[in-house]
Scaffold this active site. Sequence first.
Site, short mmCIF file in Angstrom:
data_model
loop_
_atom_site.label_atom_id
_atom_site.label_comp_id
_atom_site.label_asym_id
_atom_site.label_seq_id
_atom_site.Cartn_x
_atom_site.Cartn_y
_atom_site.Cartn_z
N SER A 103 66.94 5.10 97.71
CA SER A 103 68.50 5.87 97.59
C SER A 103 69.31 4.90 97.20
O SER A 103 69.34 3.64 97.89
CB SER A 103 68.88 6.41 98.84
OG SER A 103 70.26 6.84 98.66
N GLY A 104 70.15 5.02 96.23
CA GLY A 104 71.05 4.04 95.85
C GLY A 104 70.55 2.95 94.74
O GLY A 104 71.11 1.99 94.29
N1 ATP Z 1 72.96 0.82 85.42
C1 ATP Z 1 73.72 0.78 86.05
N2 ATP Z 1 75.09 0.16 85.83
C2 ATP Z 1 75.98 0.26 86.66
N3 ATP Z 1 76.02 0.75 87.84
C3 ATP Z 1 74.91 1.52 88.26
C4 ATP Z 1 73.92 1.32 87.38
N4 ATP Z 1 72.93 2.04 88.19
C5 ATP Z 1 73.35 2.35 89.39
N5 ATP Z 1 74.52 1.81 89.59
C6 ATP Z 1 75.69 2.02 90.48
O1 ATP Z 1 74.91 2.36 91.63
C7 ATP Z 1 75.07 3.39 92.33
C8 ATP Z 1 74.08 4.48 92.96
O2 ATP Z 1 73.00 4.66 91.72
P1 ATP Z 1 72.54 6.21 91.80
O3 ATP Z 1 73.40 7.12 92.25
O4 ATP Z 1 72.15 6.31 90.49
O5 ATP Z 1 71.44 5.84 92.81
P2 ATP Z 1 70.18 6.88 93.13
O6 ATP Z 1 68.98 6.00 93.01
O7 ATP Z 1 70.46 8.05 92.44
O8 ATP Z 1 70.36 7.14 94.72
P3 ATP Z 1 70.15 8.45 95.55
O9 ATP Z 1 68.58 8.42 95.59
O10 ATP Z 1 70.83 8.35 96.75
O11 ATP Z 1 70.68 9.50 94.54
C9 ATP Z 1 76.05 4.43 91.29
O12 ATP Z 1 76.78 5.25 91.86
C10 ATP Z 1 76.52 3.01 90.34
O13 ATP Z 1 77.70 2.68 90.90
#
Ligand code: ATP
Length: 1042
Positions: A103-104
């Site tokens: 997550s994240g």
């Molecule tokens: N390629 C990227 N460039 C800039 N910021 C990023 C990038 N990838 C992720 N982030 C930052 O990290 C945060 C978390 O990413 P994201 O929501 O995609 O995580 P996730 O893997 O989907 O987590 P979860 O499993 O909780 O949904 C985003 O809100 C963003 O601020």
Amino acid sequence: MTLMEDSVGVGDLVLLEPLEEEPLLKNLQLRYENKEIYTYIGNVLISMNPYQQLPIYGPEFIAKYRDYTFYELKPHIYALANVAYQSLRDRDRDQCILITGESGAGKTEASKLVMSYVAAVCGKGEQVNSVKEQLLQSNPVLEAFGNAKTIRNNNSSRFGKYMDIEFDFKGSPLGGVITNYLLEKSRVVKQLEGERNFHIFYQLLAGADAHLLEALKLKRDTSHYAYLNQKVSRVDGMDDASNFKSVQNAMTVIGFSEVEIQQVLEVTALVLKLGNVELADESQANGTSASGIRDGRGVQEIGEMIGLNSEELEKALCSRTMKTAKEEVVTTLNFTQAQYARDALAKNIYSRLFNWIVNRINESIKVGSGEKKKVMGVLDIYGFEILEDNSFEQFVINYCNEKLQQVFIEMTLKEEQEEYKREGIPWTKVDYFDNGIICNLIEHNQQGILAMLDEECLRPGVVSDSTFLAKLNQVFSKHGYYESKVTQNAQRQYDHTMGLSCFRICHYAGKVTYNVNSFIDKNNDLLFRDLSQAMWKAQHPLLQSLFPEGVPTQTSLKRPPTAGAQFKSSVAILMKNLYSKNPNYIRCIKPNEHQQRGQFSSELVAVQTRYLGLLENVRVRRAGYAYRQRYGPFLERYRLLGRSTWPRWNGGDREGVEKVLGELSLSSEELAFGKTKIFIRSPKTLFYLEEKRRLRLQQLATLIQKIYRGWRCRTHYQLMRKSQILISSWFRGNMQRKRYAKIKASVVLIQAFVRGWKARKDYRKYFRSGAALTLADFIYKSITQKFLLGLRNNLPSTNILDRTWPAAPYRCFNTANQELQQLFYRWKCKRFRDRLSPKQVEILKEKLCASELFKGKKASYPQSVPIPFCGDYLGLQGNPKLQKLKGGEEGPVLMADTVKKVNRGNGKTSSRILLLTKGHVILIDTKKSQAKTVIGLDSVAEVSVTSFKDGLFSLHLNEISSVGSRGDFLLVSEHVIELLTKMYQAVLDATQRQLLISVTEKFSVRFKESSVAVKVIQGPEGDRNGKLKCKKKGSRCLEVTV
Ligand SMILES: Nc1ncnc2c1ncn2[C@@H]1O[C@H](COP(=O)(O)OP(=O)(O)OP(=O)(O)O)[C@@H](O)[C@H]1O
Ligand SMILES: [Mg+2]
């Protein structure tokens, strides 16, 4: 830019030396610190969350990655998306992009980047753009309703999402299907410290205008709502109000109607309001505890909003109807149960609303069934979670991740190694952790944790979370990946972190301790029938449609499937779906726990690389072959590199591939020829092949261009030549025509000059010496001719009395004209004369003679002209008596008339018959017919007549003659002109002498020896009627008045 150039560390971990964990981490750290967040392991992409916006996205980069192959540019998520999209479009292979990570770690962001890349490179057009827009706009809506701030991620996906994007044969998007997995609905009623409820609640309160809030009967302040965590209502860098506008806009773009949007917001507000329904602990008269509503206003407001009687809602919230086959029993709920019921209702409403939204989006983006589709699936599922207190939700989330890891293992590590075996490639097995055993632990149909949980839920008798745990402990006491206080105790292990109500599973990503509390409840996911029926009764169309089981007539006693079972089966479907597609992996790594940019926690990353099996991945990749392909397609792609295989190859595929690669003299270590496939060890070789192919393509393109250009130039030249010939022929023709015209004009000019010169010469020669005369003559002749011809055609009549004559056209003809007139006249007269009979001639001769004698002299002449000379006025012819008077005179009587004889003595008149013969004039007294005087013509000397109209005349006789001796005769004849004319002629005939006829008024008449002077006077006209009066004037004068 090649792989090796301009790179920080190694861009592809396959090239890492030495292949150990530490250098691997160092490499990742080095790259991360240099903002190189993407790294490859072959075709697997590792993505580190940068926690900052890097300038490596957008149209410019998309354009760049679109035009290059995978290894040509720096590692990038666009390169992976490009490979997947091109493979889908050009090789007709369905694709799936598996994004995994904690997550994240950046999964959702990655999925959005992939989608935006595909949207940018796929086809264009009004229809396509609207589909793209709808697909892209589904993200903000789903994120608003399905994402929430958690401790680990401010925008954490609290549901699993798998999206199939469907394309047509050209690679243009047609639409898609979204599948969602198990929303973490417990969040609706309770959040951990530092976490928030789903974004939509905050967005609604912050973003709705006053009017909307009023309509929904909401207050802007989040502190009014029990379901919203009071401590964290805002998230840094997140603008709830503007996000709300984006969500509304996105819903409109997707195709939600105004009414639908309104209803969705009403149901959302309803959830918030449900949280505010305060329950009170009440006890009944019989001592059993019951519950009630503390403040009826809330319930009433809800009832009004959803069109439901508030009492009914109250009843549904505080009591429960138990239905058995025979009877219905209503029991009151105690305070805890009522709270549970209320929260269950809120959770159910929200999760069903979420499902409804997903379905509604699907309805908009759905593709017609008839179209042939290619599919690209993008999986963004909640990441592996290890919390302090892990519950049922974490259990299913981690189970799902376990399954995804299995897909990865199956499709990369296991399948790859098995393939080498199948293909007969010499292979030393690389060990890796196969998590099949853990998956089995959870999902086994009889002996799996989920199956046992279900069994526990269905089992009659006393069932609780602890009986469930006891059962687990019993069944898995010997299982290597299962731990609990009981199993630890059995093995004499001491672990203070393990609670009594907990069990632990050694997941591939780490050990997770789950607290079994509420496992049974959550798995049962019970919503009392009274509540679903009440919801169904509500007048709110959307709410009603969310509770179809509430229809009272359709009450079935059959239990709905448990949450665990539902999840398991949907995961199974997902797995099947993923296995059927070509996988592309994005493995997201979280660099630190604090969402901080630039921070790299080696331990955290090490844990992730370990459980993600990156090292093994690299090993298999390195020991194995980076690339494999069936001989057929491989030959098709690269045969242009071999002399013998290009442009035509008639042999088998494998031989063809051997020939091509043999000609390229690649090192034998780099290649392995399997039974059906060719294996290429390093990406470098593949890149080399690709590079060669690119150059060859360029060569071929150049060749085609060359031939085409040659052909184009030739045809162009030929066309130009033809045109030039045409133009020059036209030009020459035109020039010649012009020249000819010029020459002709010159010739004519010269001719004119020459002719002029000649004419002038001739003029000089001829004209001056008479040409003018000739001309004038000619002209004169011609006008004369014209004049004469004109005259001929206009001749006046031949009547001799007609004296008309046309005037001369020119003055010069005046004389001639007169002449002609005269000639004509004369001719007419001659013609007239020629036609006369001899008698007429005689008559006219006489007339002519008369004219000669009297014309212009005697006034009676003109009167005599038209009267024909009769000669015989006495009827001599038929009168023999008179005939006798003639006597013996020979020849005819020329004239016989009665005359009057004037007596010379007294002037009295007496009548006499006068006969004129050829030789005589005979006068006979009419009374005494015997007495007659015969006068021989030879004795007539002269005749005198007056110029007047009278008939008086005097015959002057020769004195010597016998008759004459008596004197002259004075006679009066009525036909004096005729008489004298005939007499003149008779004298001429007889004597050849011209009788003298004098016209005079005064003459003397001889009377014997004396003479009497006669004077004739003109009397008044008409007075006398032709009678004359003689008057004797003396003896010697006689005055005659006529
Ligand atoms: N390629 C990227 N460039 C800039 N910021 C990023 C990038 N990838 C992720 N982030 C930052 O990290 C945060 C978390 O990413 P994201 O929501 O995609 O995580 P996730 O893997 O989907 O987590 P979860 O499993 O909780 O949904 C985003 O809100 C963003 O601020
Ligand atoms: Mg996410």
